[in-house]
Design a protein around this motif. Sequence first.
Motif, PDB file in Angstrom:
ATOM      1  N   LEU A 297       0.824  -1.211   0.000  1.00 27.05           N
ATOM      2  CA  LEU A 297       0.000   0.000   0.000  1.00 27.05           C
ATOM      3  C   LEU A 297       0.858   1.261   0.000  1.00 27.05           C
ATOM      4  N   VAL A 298       1.926   1.273   0.782  1.00 27.13           N
ATOM      5  CA  VAL A 298       2.820   2.436   0.777  1.00 27.13           C
ATOM      6  C   VAL A 298       3.442   2.611  -0.600  1.00 27.13           C
ATOM      7  N   GLY A 299       3.835   1.509  -1.239  1.00 29.10           N
ATOM      8  CA  GLY A 299       4.384   1.591  -2.589  1.00 29.10           C
ATOM      9  C   GLY A 299       3.398   2.197  -3.570  1.00 29.10           C
ATOM     10  N   ILE A 300       2.138   1.793  -3.475  1.00 28.91           N
ATOM     11  CA  ILE A 300       1.094   2.328  -4.360  1.00 28.91           C
ATOM     12  C   ILE A 300       0.844   3.801  -4.075  1.00 28.91           C
ATOM     13  N   ILE A 301       0.805   4.168  -2.790  1.00 28.90           N
ATOM     14  CA  ILE A 301       0.596   5.572  -2.417  1.00 28.90           C
ATOM     15  C   ILE A 301       1.706   6.451  -2.986  1.00 28.90           C
ATOM     16  N   LEU A 302       2.949   5.999  -2.852  1.00 32.91           N
ATOM     17  CA  LEU A 302       4.074   6.795  -3.355  1.00 32.91           C
ATOM     18  C   LEU A 302       4.017   6.925  -4.870  1.00 32.91           C
ATOM     19  N   THR A 303       3.633   5.853  -5.563  1.00 28.95           N
ATOM     20  CA  THR A 303       3.517   5.935  -7.018  1.00 28.95           C
ATOM     21  C   THR A 303       2.430   6.926  -7.418  1.00 28.95           C
ATOM     22  N   VAL A 345      14.003   9.198   2.297  1.00 32.60           N
ATOM     23  CA  VAL A 345      14.024  10.377   1.432  1.00 32.60           C
ATOM     24  C   VAL A 345      15.337  11.135   1.600  1.00 32.60           C
ATOM     25  N   GLY A 346      15.879  11.132   2.813  1.00 27.98           N
ATOM     26  CA  GLY A 346      17.142  11.799   3.062  1.00 27.98           C
ATOM     27  C   GLY A 346      18.344  11.064   2.509  1.00 27.98           C
ATOM     28  N   ASN A 347      18.139   9.838   2.018  1.00 28.19           N
ATOM     29  CA  ASN A 347      19.259   9.028   1.548  1.00 28.19           C
ATOM     30  C   ASN A 347      19.320   8.938   0.027  1.00 28.19           C
ATOM     31  N   LEU A 348      18.437   8.141  -0.584  1.00 34.18           N
ATOM     32  CA  LEU A 348      18.581   7.817  -2.005  1.00 34.18           C
ATOM     33  C   LEU A 348      17.578   8.523  -2.910  1.00 34.18           C
ATOM     34  N   SER A 349      17.081   9.677  -2.535  1.00 35.37           N
ATOM     35  CA  SER A 349      15.998  10.300  -3.295  1.00 35.37           C
ATOM     36  C   SER A 349      16.401  10.742  -4.692  1.00 35.37           C
ATOM     37  N   GLY A 350      17.677  10.742  -5.031  1.00 34.12           N
ATOM     38  CA  GLY A 350      18.103  11.171  -6.364  1.00 34.12           C
ATOM     39  C   GLY A 350      18.307  10.040  -7.345  1.00 34.12           C
ATOM     40  N   ILE A 351      17.991   8.808  -6.975  1.00 40.06           N
ATOM     41  CA  ILE A 351      18.267   7.662  -7.836  1.00 40.06           C
ATOM     42  C   ILE A 351      17.378   7.724  -9.077  1.00 40.06           C
ATOM     43  N   ILE A 352      17.988   7.649 -10.260  1.00 42.01           N
ATOM     44  CA  ILE A 352      17.248   7.841 -11.502  1.00 42.01           C
ATOM     45  C   ILE A 352      16.787   6.511 -12.100  1.00 42.01           C
ATOM     46  N   VAL A 391      14.167  16.905   2.724  1.00 43.47           N
ATOM     47  CA  VAL A 391      13.402  16.211   3.762  1.00 43.47           C
ATOM     48  C   VAL A 391      12.471  17.197   4.457  1.00 43.47           C
ATOM     49  N   GLY A 392      11.242  16.760   4.738  1.00 42.69           N
ATOM     50  CA  GLY A 392      10.288  17.613   5.432  1.00 42.69           C
ATOM     51  C   GLY A 392      10.260  17.332   6.920  1.00 42.69           C
ATOM     52  N   ASP A 393       9.419  18.056   7.620  1.00 43.06           N
ATOM     53  CA  ASP A 393       9.290  17.844   9.060  1.00 43.06           C
ATOM     54  C   ASP A 393       8.627  16.502   9.377  1.00 43.06           C
ATOM     55  N   ASP A 394       7.848  15.989   8.422  1.00 41.99           N
ATOM     56  CA  ASP A 394       7.234  14.682   8.594  1.00 41.99           C
ATOM     57  C   ASP A 394       7.202  13.981   7.242  1.00 41.99           C
ATOM     58  N   SER A 395       6.729  12.741   7.228  1.00 43.97           N
ATOM     59  CA  SER A 395       6.786  11.958   5.994  1.00 43.97           C
ATOM     60  C   SER A 395       5.920  12.549   4.889  1.00 43.97           C
ATOM     61  N   ASN A 400       5.715  15.014  -0.426  1.00 37.77           N
ATOM     62  CA  ASN A 400       5.337  16.138  -1.288  1.00 37.77           C
ATOM     63  C   ASN A 400       6.556  16.763  -1.957  1.00 37.77           C
ATOM     64  N   HIS A 401       7.648  16.862  -1.211  1.00 44.11           N
ATOM     65  CA  HIS A 401       8.874  17.399  -1.806  1.00 44.11           C
ATOM     66  C   HIS A 401       9.412  16.444  -2.860  1.00 44.11           C
ATOM     67  N   LEU A 402       9.340  15.146  -2.584  1.00 42.70           N
ATOM     68  CA  LEU A 402       9.787  14.141  -3.538  1.00 42.70           C
ATOM     69  C   LEU A 402       8.940  14.218  -4.815  1.00 42.70           C
ATOM     70  N   THR A 403       7.657  14.481  -4.651  1.00 43.64           N
ATOM     71  CA  THR A 403       6.764  14.631  -5.795  1.00 43.64           C
ATOM     72  C   THR A 403       7.201  15.805  -6.667  1.00 43.64           C
ATOM     73  N   ARG A 404       7.546  16.912  -6.042  1.00 40.90           N
ATOM     74  CA  ARG A 404       8.009  18.071  -6.800  1.00 40.90           C
ATOM     75  C   ARG A 404       9.296  17.760  -7.555  1.00 40.90           C
ATOM     76  N   ILE A 405      10.204  17.050  -6.894  1.00 44.47           N
ATOM     77  CA  ILE A 405      11.446  16.657  -7.564  1.00 44.47           C
ATOM     78  C   ILE A 405      11.143  15.826  -8.801  1.00 44.47           C
ATOM     79  N   SER A 406      10.209  14.879  -8.663  1.00 41.22           N
ATOM     80  CA  SER A 406       9.851  13.993  -9.767  1.00 41.22           C
ATOM     81  C   SER A 406       9.195  14.751 -10.912  1.00 41.22           C
ATOM     82  N   HIS A 407       8.246  15.622 -10.589  1.00 42.56           N
ATOM     83  CA  HIS A 407       7.471  16.294 -11.632  1.00 42.56           C
ATOM     84  C   HIS A 407       8.170  17.541 -12.179  1.00 42.56           C
TER      85      HIS A 407
END
Length: 426
Positions: A297-303, A345-352, A391-395, A400-407
């Motif tokens: 479910l977490v995987g689907i939510i993130l996608t 998110v603080g670790n591998l968020s740049g993996i392409i 990284v945000g104050d919470d997940s 949301n920040h990861l989403t902006r990076i992606s889009h």
Amino acid sequence: MLNRRRIDLILEREIIEAMGCTEPAAAALAGAKAAELFGMQPESGIVTVSPNMMKNAMGVSIPNSALHGIRAAVSLGIAIRDSGAGLSVLSQVTDKERETAMAFPLEVRIDEEAPSLYVKVSVYGSGHSASAVISGEHDRFTSLELDGRELPEAPMFFPECRTFSEDGFLSTLTVQDVIEYASDLSPVIKSLLEKAVAENMAISNAGLKEEWGLSVGRIMAGNVSGKPNSLDEAMREAAAAAAAGSDARMSGSVLPVMINSGSGNQGITVTVPVATVAEYLGRSKDEMIAAVSISELVGIILTSHKDRLSALCGAFTAAIGTACAYAYLLGGDAAVLDATINNMVGNLSGIICDGAKDTCALKIYSSLIAASVAVQLALAGKHAGGEAGIVGDDSLSSINHLTRISHEGMEQTNRTILQIMLEKSR
């Protein structure tokens, strides 16, 4: 109140069986449907795909074939002319169909303006034409035409989920919602998740026993001799087991995979490691399945926060789900799962993502090693905070920040990746 039925429908829609990499499978399915509508073997065809579809199909081996790429997948689908098997359309290919596919004149076009997940196959012959469009999801037909006439009865697999898998609903789910959902699974979902674990473990075992691709999983599993003696060893064994499944799948194994978010590699990543670590911890089958529901479910939510196909590697987002499942198995509450996500998110968020190919197993292994680090830090009370980069104050903020990076941030990256890959293929 948590809408369990709605989540059930999403899981039933997203966790399905597929043969081989899902981008070539979707392309083959579109080809099979177009030829099926045409009613006989066509004389020629045109396939139009999004840049991401082209990228994700270029380097992966196609089951029951020594071929690679969109052209081969679509040509095989056209030769098969039967869409009934869905994303397992390539599970049965005859020698005659392979010969027909090899000789079929098919033009491949890239539409820069198409949605991220898009393939249109048009076939022609004897003054007639037919076309099929798959868009948005790997097995969703959004348009069917015969002789230029739109067919209003265009089918969709699992049509009842058409509105249930919308991003809006998934974005409302919190970590606590996910844990609550896992606490009381329906018999149907338990059965579905048991099947997902069993099938994905089977291809993992195949990758561990034989040499496939880079043999990432097989080689790394050799570093853990016998049964693991510590949690760290169990997590490294789990990472190797998942990588082995990807080794086999990316190299043309005919074993099916239960996918997550349209991806077999993600399906393997959110199931195999969780089952492996649960066994080490001595958890019951019900506890293991509950943990798998969390990772799925977490995987689907993130996608849902990014395009299904993007420049952000899906192995990384799937491994965030796995990390949450690890935290759950180890007794972590919502706060621990929240911290685990922030650490990832603080670790591998740049993996392409540079397409589906044998190095996906490397990325799965690395992402799952990162998952083991993230959860162990979270259990020790350590987590990346809002002062750390994206990284945000919470997940939720981090996602949301990861989403902006992606889009916003990776659109040009995606174009550059595809350009490099196309230049290499010339």
